[in-house]
Design an enzyme around this catalytic site. Structure first.
Site, short mmCIF file in Angstrom:
data_model
loop_
_atom_site.label_atom_id
_atom_site.label_comp_id
_atom_site.label_asym_id
_atom_site.label_seq_id
_atom_site.Cartn_x
_atom_site.Cartn_y
_atom_site.Cartn_z
N ASP A 166 0.79 -1.23 -0.05
CA ASP A 166 0.00 -0.06 -0.29
C ASP A 166 0.92 1.42 0.07
O ASP A 166 2.16 1.02 -0.21
CB ASP A 166 -0.99 0.04 0.99
CG ASP A 166 -0.39 0.08 2.53
OD1 ASP A 166 0.88 0.26 2.46
OD2 ASP A 166 -0.90 0.25 3.63
N CYS A 184 3.26 -3.46 3.80
CA CYS A 184 2.20 -2.37 4.38
C CYS A 184 3.19 -1.68 5.47
O CYS A 184 4.41 -1.63 5.50
CB CYS A 184 0.88 -2.64 4.52
SG CYS A 184 0.74 -3.59 6.06
N THR A 202 2.96 -2.11 8.60
CA THR A 202 3.49 -3.00 9.54
C THR A 202 3.56 -4.15 9.16
O THR A 202 4.30 -5.28 9.82
CB THR A 202 2.65 -2.94 10.82
OG1 THR A 202 1.29 -3.53 10.30
CG2 THR A 202 2.39 -1.79 11.71
N GLY A 203 2.94 -4.58 8.22
CA GLY A 203 3.09 -5.96 7.38
C GLY A 203 1.91 -6.72 8.08
O GLY A 203 1.48 -7.83 7.58
N GLY A 248 -1.73 -5.94 8.64
CA GLY A 248 -2.87 -5.67 7.64
C GLY A 248 -2.92 -6.63 6.39
O GLY A 248 -3.66 -7.46 6.08
N HIS A 290 10.04 -24.70 8.18
CA HIS A 290 9.15 -25.51 9.27
C HIS A 290 7.60 -25.29 8.88
O HIS A 290 6.73 -26.34 8.91
CB HIS A 290 9.27 -25.07 10.55
CG HIS A 290 10.28 -25.69 11.28
ND1 HIS A 290 10.66 -25.64 12.66
CD2 HIS A 290 11.57 -26.29 10.62
CE1 HIS A 290 11.75 -26.06 12.78
NE2 HIS A 290 12.40 -26.36 11.91
N HIS A 341 6.88 -31.49 9.69
CA HIS A 341 6.37 -30.29 9.29
C HIS A 341 4.97 -30.27 8.37
O HIS A 341 4.34 -29.49 8.30
CB HIS A 341 7.30 -29.21 8.85
CG HIS A 341 8.63 -29.34 9.96
ND1 HIS A 341 8.54 -28.91 11.25
CD2 HIS A 341 9.93 -29.63 9.81
CE1 HIS A 341 9.67 -28.76 11.82
NE2 HIS A 341 10.34 -29.39 11.12
C1 RB5 Z 1 -1.76 2.42 6.46
O1 RB5 Z 1 -1.81 4.00 6.86
C2 RB5 Z 1 -1.47 1.24 7.71
O2 RB5 Z 1 -2.54 0.95 8.33
C3 RB5 Z 1 -1.20 -0.11 6.85
O3 RB5 Z 1 -0.12 0.28 5.99
C4 RB5 Z 1 -0.66 -1.18 7.59
O4 RB5 Z 1 0.22 -0.71 8.64
C5 RB5 Z 1 -1.82 -1.99 8.38
O5 RB5 Z 1 -1.52 -2.94 8.75
#
Ligand code: RB5
Length: 152
Positions: A8, A67, A69-70, A72, A100, A135
């Protein structure tokens, strides 16, 4: 090897650098992510789904999702049947997730880690191989939950 990549607005720059890194390793990259960092209307489930779909349908061997944090984008990718996506912020987990858990989608956060660490994570993940045996039994159990909603 073909690899699908999606992101994103939070991860446009990191996605472009990871694409270069992958291409330098001879990997064909299918970019299904957002390329406009100013587009705040883009929603990460779109890209997690696109990457998951390509991998689940066999049009890509593996996928990478980025994204903020990775988290979402990994949740979205994991909703596609057959996808095993995980968020990794260090190389050890990335490597073990292949050996694994046979992960087929790697996720990380552009607001969490820097580009050099991201490259190390990608390299460890790509170089590791699934070890099968006990595994595989556990992967089969995950698949059973996915397909039937139960382990009974
Ligand atoms: C977008 O602002 C942010 O929420 C998205 O990139 C991500 O971190 C969601 O998990």
């Amino acid at each position: 090897m073909k690899l699908a990549i999606g992101n994103d607005h939070a991860a446009v720059e990191m996605k472009l650098q990871i694409m270069e890194f992958l291409q330098a390793r001879g990997i064909e990259v299918i970019n299904v992510g957002n390329d406009d960092p100013h587009d705040r209307q883009d929603d990460y489930p779109i890209y997690g789904y696109r990457v998951g779909r390509l991998v689940a349908d066999g049009e890509a061997d593996l996928g990478i999702c980025i994204c903020g944090t990775g988290v979402g984008i990994s949740l979205a990718a994991n909703k596609v049947k057959g996808i095993r996506a995980c968020v990794c912020s260090e190389p050890y987990t990335a490597q073990l997730s292949r050996r694994h858990n046979n992960t087929n989608v790697l996720c990380f956060g552009a607001r969490v880690i820097g580009i050099e660490l991201a490259k190390m994570i990608v390299a460890e993940w790509l170089d590791a191989e699934f070890e099968g045996e006990r595994h595989q039994r556990r992967i089969d159990m995950i698949r059973k939950i996915e397909e039937t909603g139960t382990l009974d």
